[in-house]
Design an enzyme around this catalytic site. Structure first.
Site, short mmCIF file in Angstrom:
data_model
loop_
_atom_site.label_atom_id
_atom_site.label_comp_id
_atom_site.label_asym_id
_atom_site.label_seq_id
_atom_site.Cartn_x
_atom_site.Cartn_y
_atom_site.Cartn_z
N GLU A 264 0.77 -0.98 -0.01
CA GLU A 264 -0.28 0.22 -0.02
C GLU A 264 0.89 1.51 0.56
O GLU A 264 1.44 1.24 0.79
CB GLU A 264 -1.03 0.51 1.07
CG GLU A 264 -2.04 -1.07 1.34
CD GLU A 264 -2.60 -0.81 2.44
OE1 GLU A 264 -2.90 0.63 2.93
OE2 GLU A 264 -3.74 -1.53 2.89
N GLU A 318 -13.82 5.55 0.03
CA GLU A 318 -15.12 4.81 0.55
C GLU A 318 -15.45 5.45 1.74
O GLU A 318 -15.04 5.67 2.55
CB GLU A 318 -14.11 3.22 0.54
CG GLU A 318 -13.26 2.85 0.11
CD GLU A 318 -12.22 1.45 0.90
OE1 GLU A 318 -12.53 0.57 1.30
OE2 GLU A 318 -10.77 1.89 0.51
N LYS A 321 -15.68 3.72 5.39
CA LYS A 321 -14.35 3.52 6.12
C LYS A 321 -14.37 4.15 7.55
O LYS A 321 -14.75 5.31 7.36
CB LYS A 321 -12.84 4.08 5.14
CG LYS A 321 -12.10 3.17 5.99
CD LYS A 321 -10.51 3.08 5.16
CE LYS A 321 -9.98 2.39 5.02
NZ LYS A 321 -8.48 3.01 3.93
N GLU A 327 -8.82 9.23 5.47
CA GLU A 327 -8.73 7.65 4.76
C GLU A 327 -10.37 7.85 4.50
O GLU A 327 -9.50 6.00 3.89
CB GLU A 327 -9.56 6.99 7.08
CG GLU A 327 -8.11 6.90 7.85
CD GLU A 327 -7.29 6.47 7.45
OE1 GLU A 327 -7.76 5.53 6.24
OE2 GLU A 327 -6.01 6.01 8.39
#
Length: 460
Positions: A264, A318, A321, A327
């Site tokens: 990542e 997202e 999340k 985030e």
């Protein structure tokens, strides 16, 4: 007849894997209520340079959607399943039987990530030894099924497994994690699986903007940070990777081969109030450079010849999340498929047929993405290669006249060269599935056209 040196050069060109370009991996998270269907995602990614997708579970809808796409998948054992799989091989076999086996070989599953940042996520409740035991159990089951060469077992770590990351050459793993990290690295070295690390220069800059140069964090050509051993780092990501390398060496694995994968890395386009680093401009700059870095085949100052596989985080924003604003905003794309910022995922090797769909990339009308070929591995066993050549030119149905003495691909008159030609024809006419280029472990797929002179390697 061409000089021997020329033939040797041609021979090396034929057998060199990925000499000019590497494809790119991406993390596909699904913690959102506005995301496109997995089928749509798989369809759209086929026309991009992304050839590997890492997910965080074994979502059957995703696994089914990526069947026969030519895109490799890395699936995951969620952290809460690790303890159960660690108990014995029967638990691992049950997990594999229910979660993975139904989808292969149509879906190209190449690795299982056991947990995600397992050792640093909840150290008070997650037992470190359960991680390595689960990895060993899954590998044992793969061996029993003859799948261990196709599917590797590994686990992604955060940078928090290090006691410190600077200077890179002096980095070690945290003292409390030394025993389990020794077992994990030994397992990876023994099985040929990569060490995965989630590395984010963004967080280092966000938390210390006065001490970290923004351009250094953004993978730019900064003036350079010098390590006491003489290594000079123009970007933080390379320094983070080498810090992990040093920690591995400090465990006593300097003479073993352990490949590195950045599982990542990314940059958010939006953050909390006052977070000046999380902007669309910075996210575009970082991920553009990260993709270029992934394709460059370059190593790091400590290991300049060792290419690093990179998975961009993430494909989508997202909206469900947990955590701060940043985030939920690491995605290159919004849930409706529109780009959060302009990022080039076009594939220079892909067909440009068809229209523009979703992500804005060209959709090809044929087999997935890049032009690819199958060739023999440079050090493949010659007895096996001869058997492969005999099979391809016999029962395999390959027209091998081009490698006969009067053919355009007869020279160089070498078994590896002739086998490469025959293997590629077989691979192309049987659908370009990864298993059509296995040949008992002697074949490999390359994006670089192995044609030379009047010898033309077919595609499709």
């Amino acid at each position: 007849m061409a000089p021997a040196s020329v033939l040797v050069l041609l021979f090396l060109v034929i057998l060199s894997p990925f000499p000019n370009v590497s494809a790119v991996g991406v993390n596909y998270g699904t913690l959102g209520n506005n995301l496109p269907s997995p089928k749509k995602v798989a369809q759209l990614l086929q026309s991009t340079l992304i050839d590997k997708v890492k997910i965080y579970d074994t979502n059957p809808e995703i696994l089914g959607a990526f069947s026969n796409t030519g895109i490799d998948l890395i699936v995951a054992v969620e952290n809460y399943h690790v303890a159960n799989i660690s108990t014995d091989t029967s638990a691992a076999d049950e997990w594999l039987t229910n979660r993975v086996i139904p989808f292969i070989p149509a879906t190209s599953i190449v690795a299982i990530a056991v947990g995600n940042e397992y050792l640093t996520t909840d150290p008070d409740h997650l037992k470190p030894n359960a991680l390595i035991q689960a990895m060993q159990n899954l590998h044992a089951v793969l061996v029993q099924r003859g799948l261990d060469r196709k599917i590797k077992v590994t686990t992604p770590h955060s940078m928090a497994v290090l006691a410190s990351s600077f200077p890179p050459s002096a980095s070690t793993f945290a003292t409390t994690l030394m025993p389990v990290m020794t077992s994990i690295v030994g397992f990876l070295a023994d099985t040929g699986a990569p060490f995965m690390v989630n590395a984010y220069p963004y967080f280092a800059y966000r938390d210390n903007p006065g001490m970290v140069d923004l351009e250094y964090a953004l993978l730019g050509n900064a003036s350079g940070v010098r390590d006491p051993k003489g290594y000079v780092y123009s970007n933080m990501l390379d320094a983070q990777v080498d810090a992990v390398r040093s920690a591995i060496i400090a465990l006593g694995f300097g003479n073993r081969t352990v490949e590195m994968t950045i599982s990542e890395s990314g940059w958010p386009s939006k953050g909390e109030s006052g977070d000046d680093a999380a902007t669309p401009e910075n996210a575009k700059t970082y991920n553009t450079r990260l993709i270029e870095r992934a394709q460059s085949n370059k190593g790091t100052p400590m290991s300049p010849k060792k290419n690093i596989e990179i998975f961009v985080f993430a494909l989508f924003n997202e909206n469900k999340k947990e955590g701060g604003v940043s985030e939920r905003n690491f995605g290159m794309f919004n849930g409706d498929g529109s780009k959060v910022y302009e990022v080039d995922l076009s594939c220079q090797f892909c067909s440009s047929n068809g229209g523009t769909l979703g992500f804005g990339e060209k959709m090809s009308s044929g087999v997935r993405g890049p032009s690819v070929w199958c060739v023999a591995k440079p050090h493949a066993d010659e007895k096996v290669l001869q058997a492969v050549l005999d099979f391809c030119c016999g029962p395999g149905g390959v027209d091998c006249r081009e490698i006969y003495e009067s053919g355009d691909c007869f020279a160089p008159d070498k078994l590896h060269a002739h086998a490469s030609y025959a293997m590629n024809v077989y691979y192309q006419i049987h659908g370009r599935n990864y298993w059509n280029c296995d040949f008992k472990g002697t074949g490999l797929v390359t994006f670089s056209d192995p044609s030379y002179g009047t010898c033309k390697y077919s595609q499709q």
